[in-house]
Write an enzyme that holds these catalytic residues in place. Structure first.
Site, PDB file in Angstrom:
ATOM      1  N   GLN A  17      12.081  38.165 -45.393  1.00  0.00           N
ATOM      2  CA  GLN A  17      13.472  37.737 -45.468  1.00  0.00           C
ATOM      3  C   GLN A  17      14.090  37.664 -44.084  1.00  0.00           C
ATOM      4  O   GLN A  17      13.658  38.354 -43.163  1.00  0.00           O
ATOM      5  CB  GLN A  17      14.285  38.715 -46.332  1.00  0.00           C
ATOM      6  CG  GLN A  17      13.828  38.792 -47.776  1.00  0.00           C
ATOM      7  CD  GLN A  17      14.631  39.807 -48.582  1.00  0.00           C
ATOM      8  OE1 GLN A  17      14.999  40.855 -48.066  1.00  0.00           O
ATOM      9  NE2 GLN A  17      14.898  39.479 -49.837  1.00  0.00           N
ATOM     10  N   HIS A  73       9.658  33.357 -46.110  1.00  0.00           N
ATOM     11  CA  HIS A  73       8.205  33.199 -46.216  1.00  0.00           C
ATOM     12  C   HIS A  73       7.690  33.966 -47.430  1.00  0.00           C
ATOM     13  O   HIS A  73       7.978  35.153 -47.597  1.00  0.00           O
ATOM     14  CB  HIS A  73       7.507  33.725 -44.960  1.00  0.00           C
ATOM     15  CG  HIS A  73       6.008  33.762 -45.063  1.00  0.00           C
ATOM     16  ND1 HIS A  73       5.262  32.621 -45.306  1.00  0.00           N
ATOM     17  CD2 HIS A  73       5.111  34.784 -44.967  1.00  0.00           C
ATOM     18  CE1 HIS A  73       3.970  32.936 -45.331  1.00  0.00           C
ATOM     19  NE2 HIS A  73       3.856  34.249 -45.142  1.00  0.00           N
ATOM     20  N   HIS A 103       0.269  38.376 -44.430  1.00  0.00           N
ATOM     21  CA  HIS A 103       1.044  39.568 -44.787  1.00  0.00           C
ATOM     22  C   HIS A 103       0.224  40.480 -45.714  1.00  0.00           C
ATOM     23  O   HIS A 103       0.605  40.727 -46.858  1.00  0.00           O
ATOM     24  CB  HIS A 103       2.353  39.146 -45.459  1.00  0.00           C
ATOM     25  CG  HIS A 103       3.573  39.572 -44.702  1.00  0.00           C
ATOM     26  ND1 HIS A 103       3.851  39.119 -43.437  1.00  0.00           N
ATOM     27  CD2 HIS A 103       4.581  40.447 -45.034  1.00  0.00           C
ATOM     28  CE1 HIS A 103       4.982  39.668 -43.018  1.00  0.00           C
ATOM     29  NE2 HIS A 103       5.435  40.488 -43.951  1.00  0.00           N
ATOM     30  N   ASP A 111       4.069  46.800 -45.767  1.00  0.00           N
ATOM     31  CA  ASP A 111       4.958  46.761 -44.609  1.00  0.00           C
ATOM     32  C   ASP A 111       4.123  47.072 -43.371  1.00  0.00           C
ATOM     33  O   ASP A 111       3.010  47.572 -43.466  1.00  0.00           O
ATOM     34  CB  ASP A 111       6.096  47.781 -44.751  1.00  0.00           C
ATOM     35  CG  ASP A 111       7.334  47.396 -43.943  1.00  0.00           C
ATOM     36  OD1 ASP A 111       7.209  46.499 -43.072  1.00  0.00           O
ATOM     37  OD2 ASP A 111       8.408  47.980 -44.176  1.00  0.00           O
ATOM     38  N   ARG A 128       0.519  41.953 -33.923  1.00  0.00           N
ATOM     39  CA  ARG A 128       0.598  42.021 -32.459  1.00  0.00           C
ATOM     40  C   ARG A 128      -0.515  42.892 -31.883  1.00  0.00           C
ATOM     41  O   ARG A 128      -1.059  42.591 -30.818  1.00  0.00           O
ATOM     42  CB  ARG A 128       1.986  42.524 -32.046  1.00  0.00           C
ATOM     43  CG  ARG A 128       3.087  41.501 -32.346  1.00  0.00           C
ATOM     44  CD  ARG A 128       4.440  41.937 -31.833  1.00  0.00           C
ATOM     45  NE  ARG A 128       5.000  43.068 -32.554  1.00  0.00           N
ATOM     46  CZ  ARG A 128       5.690  42.974 -33.688  1.00  0.00           C
ATOM     47  NH1 ARG A 128       5.895  41.780 -34.252  1.00  0.00           N
ATOM     48  NH2 ARG A 128       6.189  44.048 -34.264  1.00  0.00           N
TER      49      ARG A 128
END
Length: 446
Positions: A220, A228, A277, A281, A288
């Site tokens: 979001q 997404h 994803h 979380d 990265r």
């Protein structure tokens, strides 16, 4: 408001010749993949730079057709499968050149020789190693200040808040990808990276090292709008294994059309994890970290000191849009790779500036030691510790953290510190069962 590109008209020149032949020259001037400033613009931005009176759909179609002739296949992502493509922009060329020139292990060794030795470089530039862990956490919402975060990492104290746990987790994650840089990529390694980074923060929320098993996870924006929806959880692990196989394959052969510079592959890995994803979380941090892992794996060791997240944090909206632009334009990776390349160019420039400042500071410090008569009395390790102490007033040292910083034994670290006490430059006090050393108030005057 963000604007999704219109459908491409397959015969734009025929339409222009039929409907507005008097403006055909203006249209043809826009029939190029990049604008006159070398920018690869998404329709969301391009629409504001189209001359008044020209049809936006026709212009976009001309741009897209020009790009199609130069785009190359890179990797397949998602479910249903999408063939992702890439066009090499001036920024991407410049980033790969700067990476080759300034960030290899050989370049770092040359820098180390100018300072003294590798461990001294690591210690003197240690702030830069910490910056990525801190900035990556702040990019994900950690509210701890940079100063407090640096104190946490330097003193190696226990984290007191969830934000501090996040920063410490990111730091451990960066250490982990450096130590495991020789391993081949696999879904298991991706899960391990996640576990190292998020464990003991809020395990019920993060599910450390566990791939998501449902499709409830979405991305979001700041206003709560879904920007997404990741590919389905079903088949996720097999897609990650396919991604790992692509990452592990050799794209270094220039005699084929498969050549990809390691920097480009690392950026694509960054994008792929953000796109898939795979976790409940912490996906951005893993994405990265995988970028860094791949750069370390290919001997671009100076990236330990280049904090990409620090620059991404300065413009989080643009970072997010680089994902969005790729996803809304036929999975054209050029947007994301170009944006990251521009960021990396700035990151390398910051690293070079920090190194030059460190070198100048060290030369100035050595001149001071000569003038004070201390130079001949100190070992190289003591000179390095003393310089760090003089630059970081109030910094505390222990034999435990010094042996890690200098890569020496505990006894050597203790000898370095006690030697500085004997010279009246350091003071020490007992803290529990450990001796803590710091710069003596009257021990060093510059």
């Amino acid at each position: 408001m963000f604007k999704i590109p219109p459908a491409v008209i397959r015969d734009p020149l025929q339409r222009i010749a039929r409907d507005c032949p008097e403006r055909i020259a203006e249209y043809l001037a826009l029939n190029a993949p990049l604008d006159g400033k070398g920018r690869y613009q998404h329709f969301d931005k391009l629409r504001f730079r189209i001359p008044e009176g020209l049809n936006h759909e026709l212009v976009w179609s001309l741009v897209k057709l020009a790009r199609e002739r130069q785009l190359s296949d890179v990797v397949v992502l998602g479910q249903p499968a999408h063939q992702c493509q890439l066009l090499l922009t001036p920024a991407i060329h410049a980033a790969t050149s700067e990476t080759d020139r300034h960030t290899t292990g050989a370049a770092l060794e040359w820098m180390s020789n100018k300072i003294g030795e590798q461990k001294h470089v690591t210690y003197l530039l240690n702030d830069l190693i910490e910056d990525e862990a801190i900035s990556s956490s702040q990019l994900e919402g950690a509210s701890t200040t940079t100063q407090v975060a640096k104190d946490l990492l330097k003193r190696q104290r226990g984290p007191r808040t969830p934000d501090e746990k996040m920063i410490l987790g990111n730091y451990r994650m960066m250490q982990f990808v450096w130590e495991h840089r020789t391993r081949p990529l696999s879904a298991d390694l991706i899960a391990e990276i996640h576990q190292v980074g998020v464990e003991n923060i809020d395990d019920e929320h993060y599910h450390p090292g566990v791939f998501r098993v449902n499709d409830e996870v979405v991305v979001q924006d700041g206003d709560g709008n879904v920007v997404h929806t990741p590919p389905p959880a079903r088949g996720l692990e097999s897609r990650l294994e396919a991604l790992a196989e692509w990452a592990n394959s050799n794209h270094g052969e220039f005699r084929t059309n498969r050549y990809l510079h390691p920097l480009i592959k690392a950026i694509v890995l960054h994008f792929a994890i953000g796109y898939e994803h795979p976790f409940h979380d912490g996906n951005g941090r893993v994405a990265r970290s995988l970028f860094y892992w791949f750069m370390f794996k290919h001997d671009f060791a100076a990236f330990r000191y280049i904090a990409i997240s620090k620059l991404l944090k300065a413009a989080p909206v643009q970072y997010g849009k680089s994902y969005l632009y790729t996803e809304t334009d036929d999975m054209d990776l050029t947007y994301f790779v170009d944006y990251q390349s521009r960021t990396i160019i700035r990151g390398i420039a910051d690293f070079k500036e920090a190194y030059e400042k460190t070198l100048a500071d060290m030369n100035s410090f050595n001149r001071f030691l000569f003038d004070s008569g201390l130079y001949a009395q100190l070992s190289d390790k003591q000179k390095t510790v003393l310089q760090v102490a003089s630059n970081e007033k109030g910094m505390k040292f222990t034999a435990v953290n010094l042996k890690e910083s200098l890569g020496c034994s505990y006894n050597t670290a203790a000898s370095v510190l006690n030697g500085l006490v004997d010279l009246g430059l350091f003071q020490k006090r007992k803290d529990g069962r450990e001796w803590v050393f710091s710069l003596a108030q009257t021990g060093l005057h510059r």
